[in-house]
Write a protein that holds these residues in place. Structure first.
Motif, PDB file in Angstrom:
ATOM      1  N   ALA A 101      15.912  95.257  28.181  1.00  0.00           N
ATOM      2  CA  ALA A 101      16.847  94.144  28.359  1.00  0.00           C
ATOM      3  C   ALA A 101      18.109  94.405  27.550  1.00  0.00           C
ATOM      4  CB  ALA A 101      16.200  92.837  27.921  1.00  0.00           C
ATOM      5  N   ASN A 102      19.252  94.037  28.132  1.00  0.00           N
ATOM      6  CA  ASN A 102      20.573  94.128  27.501  1.00  0.00           C
ATOM      7  C   ASN A 102      21.087  95.553  27.279  1.00  0.00           C
ATOM      8  OD1 ASN A 102      20.961  91.228  27.147  1.00  0.00           O
ATOM      9  ND2 ASN A 102      19.282  91.421  25.678  1.00  0.00           N
ATOM     10  N   ALA A 103      20.352  96.575  27.695  1.00  0.00           N
ATOM     11  CA  ALA A 103      20.776  97.953  27.471  1.00  0.00           C
ATOM     12  C   ALA A 103      21.879  98.354  28.449  1.00  0.00           C
ATOM     13  CB  ALA A 103      19.593  98.900  27.618  1.00  0.00           C
ATOM     14  N   VAL A 104      22.711  99.285  28.009  1.00  0.00           N
ATOM     15  CA  VAL A 104      23.699  99.936  28.867  1.00  0.00           C
ATOM     16  C   VAL A 104      23.247 101.386  28.979  1.00  0.00           C
ATOM     17  CG1 VAL A 104      26.119 100.608  29.127  1.00  0.00           C
ATOM     18  CG2 VAL A 104      25.540  98.416  28.050  1.00  0.00           C
ATOM     19  N   VAL A 105      23.010 101.851  30.222  1.00  0.00           N
ATOM     20  CA  VAL A 105      22.552 103.224  30.426  1.00  0.00           C
ATOM     21  C   VAL A 105      23.512 103.969  31.340  1.00  0.00           C
ATOM     22  CG1 VAL A 105      20.116 102.636  30.048  1.00  0.00           C
ATOM     23  CG2 VAL A 105      21.008 102.692  32.359  1.00  0.00           C
ATOM     24  N   VAL A 106      23.677 105.266  31.077  1.00  0.00           N
ATOM     25  CA  VAL A 106      24.540 106.124  31.877  1.00  0.00           C
ATOM     26  C   VAL A 106      23.921 107.513  31.941  1.00  0.00           C
ATOM     27  CG1 VAL A 106      26.647 104.882  31.236  1.00  0.00           C
ATOM     28  CG2 VAL A 106      25.961 106.872  29.926  1.00  0.00           C
ATOM     29  N   GLY A 107      24.370 108.303  32.920  1.00  0.00           N
ATOM     30  CA  GLY A 107      24.023 109.718  32.970  1.00  0.00           C
ATOM     31  C   GLY A 107      22.875 110.062  33.882  1.00  0.00           C
ATOM     32  N   ASN A 108      22.572 111.372  33.891  1.00  0.00           N
ATOM     33  CA  ASN A 108      21.499 111.942  34.702  1.00  0.00           C
ATOM     34  C   ASN A 108      20.730 112.934  33.843  1.00  0.00           C
ATOM     35  OD1 ASN A 108      19.832 113.112  36.545  1.00  0.00           O
ATOM     36  ND2 ASN A 108      21.440 113.997  37.805  1.00  0.00           N
ATOM     37  N   PRO A 109      19.529 112.551  33.401  1.00  0.00           N
ATOM     38  CA  PRO A 109      18.892 111.244  33.572  1.00  0.00           C
ATOM     39  C   PRO A 109      19.570 110.188  32.701  1.00  0.00           C
ATOM     40  CG  PRO A 109      17.535 112.619  32.155  1.00  0.00           C
ATOM     41  CD  PRO A 109      18.692 113.483  32.619  1.00  0.00           C
ATOM     42  N   ALA A 110      19.431 108.946  33.121  1.00  0.00           N
ATOM     43  CA  ALA A 110      20.076 107.836  32.417  1.00  0.00           C
ATOM     44  C   ALA A 110      19.515 107.710  30.995  1.00  0.00           C
ATOM     45  CB  ALA A 110      19.874 106.535  33.177  1.00  0.00           C
ATOM     46  N   ARG A 111      20.415 107.422  30.062  1.00  0.00           N
ATOM     47  CA  ARG A 111      20.009 107.214  28.674  1.00  0.00           C
ATOM     48  C   ARG A 111      20.774 106.011  28.113  1.00  0.00           C
ATOM     49  NH1 ARG A 111      23.935 110.432  29.165  1.00  0.00           N
ATOM     50  NH2 ARG A 111      25.565 110.770  27.626  1.00  0.00           N
TER      51      ARG A 111
END
Length: 118
Positions: A101-111
């Motif tokens: 919850a509330n996380a911001v994830v980006v990338g491949n794989p997402a982090r």
């Protein structure tokens, strides 16, 4: 609101005031909460392919859960995971694990790169 050229398969639930933009694919066994935003070209996948074979029977497709108030950026790919409430998935992210919850994830794989309340 469901945009043009969106495919929604069976056994999908979509909450109130959720917007799904054009050219997205919502595979079977996906539950999307309320007040979510799914941007253009988002792809949901219902098999993690860990068994190295495609599951064609009714028991094969896995479940994806998107909780309330989630934002998913353009061209993100969502494997069978849970996206926690209020999280943000960056454009082009490939999400292979549950997102808190509330996380911001980006990338491949997402982090996780941060949290909305920071």
């Amino acid at each position: 609101m469901i945009g043009s050229y969106v495919e929604i398969q069976r056994n999908v639930n979509i909450g109130n005031t959720t917007r799904i933009q054009s050219h997205s694919f919502i595979c079977s066994n996906t539950n999307i909460g309320g007040n979510c935003f799914v941007a253009h070209g988002v792809m949901f996948i219902n098999d993690d392919f860990k068994s190295h074979e495609v599951k064609l029977n009714e028991e094969g497709p896995q479940h994806t859960r998107v909780e309330n108030n989630v934002i998913i950026g353009t061209n993100a790919t969502i494997f069978p995971v849970t996206l926690g409430e209020n999280c943000i998935i960056g454009a082009g992210a490939v999400v292979t694990k549950d997102v808190p919850a509330n996380a911001v994830v980006v990338g491949n794989p997402a982090r996780v790169t941060g949290y909305r309340d920071e």
